[in-house]
Structures are given as structure tokens and as C-alpha cells.
Write a protein that holds these residues in place. Sequence first.
Motif, short mmCIF file in Angstrom:
data_model
loop_
_atom_site.label_atom_id
_atom_site.label_comp_id
_atom_site.label_asym_id
_atom_site.label_seq_id
_atom_site.Cartn_x
_atom_site.Cartn_y
_atom_site.Cartn_z
N VAL A 73 0.88 -1.17 0.00
CA VAL A 73 0.00 0.00 0.00
C VAL A 73 0.92 1.22 0.00
CG1 VAL A 73 -1.78 1.29 1.22
CG2 VAL A 73 -1.79 -1.22 1.28
N ARG A 74 0.88 1.96 -1.08
CA ARG A 74 1.62 3.21 -1.16
C ARG A 74 0.67 4.31 -0.67
NH1 ARG A 74 3.08 -0.13 -5.19
NH2 ARG A 74 5.30 -0.46 -5.45
N TYR A 75 1.18 5.17 0.16
CA TYR A 75 0.28 6.14 0.80
C TYR A 75 0.88 7.54 0.82
CZ TYR A 75 3.47 6.05 4.70
OH TYR A 75 4.60 6.17 5.46
N GLY A 76 0.02 8.49 0.97
CA GLY A 76 0.36 9.86 1.34
C GLY A 76 -0.45 10.13 2.59
N ALA A 77 0.14 10.79 3.59
CA ALA A 77 -0.57 11.00 4.86
C ALA A 77 -0.11 12.30 5.52
CB ALA A 77 -0.32 9.83 5.80
N GLU A 78 -0.96 12.80 6.41
CA GLU A 78 -0.61 13.96 7.23
C GLU A 78 -0.45 13.50 8.67
OE1 GLU A 78 -2.39 18.26 8.71
OE2 GLU A 78 -3.53 17.05 7.29
N VAL A 79 0.67 13.85 9.28
CA VAL A 79 0.94 13.50 10.67
C VAL A 79 0.01 14.33 11.56
CG1 VAL A 79 2.66 13.52 12.51
CG2 VAL A 79 3.34 12.89 10.18
N LEU A 80 -0.72 13.65 12.44
CA LEU A 80 -1.65 14.32 13.34
C LEU A 80 -1.11 14.45 14.76
CD1 LEU A 80 -4.97 12.57 12.25
CD2 LEU A 80 -4.07 14.76 11.48
N LEU A 81 -0.38 13.43 15.21
CA LEU A 81 0.07 13.38 16.60
C LEU A 81 1.42 12.70 16.67
CD1 LEU A 81 -0.74 13.64 19.70
CD2 LEU A 81 -1.54 11.28 19.48
N VAL A 82 2.32 13.23 17.49
CA VAL A 82 3.61 12.59 17.76
C VAL A 82 3.82 12.66 19.27
CG1 VAL A 82 6.09 12.65 17.36
CG2 VAL A 82 4.53 13.37 15.54
N GLN A 83 4.07 11.49 19.89
CA GLN A 83 4.29 11.45 21.33
C GLN A 83 5.31 10.36 21.66
OE1 GLN A 83 0.29 10.77 22.64
NE2 GLN A 83 0.39 8.57 22.34
N PRO A 84 6.10 10.53 22.73
CA PRO A 84 7.07 9.50 23.10
C PRO A 84 6.36 8.20 23.47
CG PRO A 84 7.30 11.46 24.50
CD PRO A 84 6.11 11.67 23.64
N VAL A 85 6.97 7.07 23.14
CA VAL A 85 6.41 5.77 23.51
C VAL A 85 6.44 5.62 25.03
CG1 VAL A 85 6.79 3.28 23.34
CG2 VAL A 85 7.00 4.70 21.31
N ALA A 86 7.52 6.08 25.64
CA ALA A 86 7.68 6.05 27.10
C ALA A 86 8.54 7.25 27.49
CB ALA A 86 8.34 4.75 27.53
N PRO A 87 8.45 7.70 28.73
CA PRO A 87 9.29 8.84 29.16
C PRO A 87 10.76 8.55 28.90
CG PRO A 87 7.64 8.35 30.83
CD PRO A 87 7.56 7.25 29.80
N GLY A 88 11.44 9.49 28.24
CA GLY A 88 12.86 9.34 27.95
C GLY A 88 13.18 8.49 26.74
N SER A 89 12.17 7.91 26.10
CA SER A 89 12.40 7.04 24.93
C SER A 89 12.69 7.86 23.68
CB SER A 89 11.17 6.17 24.69
OG SER A 89 11.32 5.41 23.50
N ARG A 90 13.55 7.34 22.82
CA ARG A 90 13.80 7.97 21.52
C ARG A 90 12.76 7.55 20.49
NH1 ARG A 90 20.33 7.47 20.81
NH2 ARG A 90 20.84 8.61 22.71
N GLN A 91 12.02 6.51 20.81
CA GLN A 91 10.97 6.04 19.92
C GLN A 91 9.72 6.89 20.12
OE1 GLN A 91 11.17 3.35 17.57
NE2 GLN A 91 13.31 3.84 17.99
#
Length: 117
Positions: A73-91
Motif C-alpha cells: 500500500v503506497r500512501y500519502g498522509a498527514e501527521v496528526l500526533l507525535v508522542q514518546p512511547v515512554a518517558p525518555g524514549s527515543r521512539q
Amino acid sequence: MLRTRLDKLQISSASYAVELPISFATGRGWTRGWTRRVSREEVWFVTGALLRPGERISGQLRFTEIDRLDTVVRYGAEVLLVQPVAPGSRQREVRARFCQLLFGAGTEPDRPEDQPS
């Protein structure tokens, strides 16, 4: 078979708990099937890439070994939300809303020219 899957997605707003590799111009990640879902409207995924709300991304979701061939599935998308997976995580956990979806079958690696503009 692929057309049947596409038709089901067009008439259904269902979401699916799956873990899939996702790629985009500035990184890669995995959908979060155990807590979030993938639907025809949006996707949640985890990545180490630096993304911002409002940013447009394009790339591929790859469903491997369904009916013995990959569905891409090739897609185009708009990012709505970005949050850390856990406190201090780089993910980061990312929620993005699809603007464009193109379905295909393939075994080729991701190529920039295959991504929607």
C-alpha cells in the motif's frame, strides 16, 4: 483477490490490529497492532524518525505473505500526533491520516519513485 480486498476497504470503516513495516522518506517504523490499529483512514506507528504534527509523509505499508505474495500500500498522509512511547524514549508513537492510498502487489524493495506525491 486484491480487488476484493480493495472493495472491502472502500465500503468498510473497520480497523485492524496488525504489525506491519511502514516506510517513508525520512525513516521506517512498525504499526502498533497490539495497542493501535490500521484503517483506511489512518495509521498509528512507532518510529525513531523526527516527525511533526502537520507534516506530510509518503511511503509504503507492506503486508507480507498474504496469499503468498506481498501486498504493498503506497500512501500519502498527514501527521496528526507525535508522542514518546515512554518517558525518555527515543521512539515516538505517530498517528497519521491517509490522504492517498494506492494498492499493488510486489516483491521489490521500497523505491522513492513508487511513492505517491
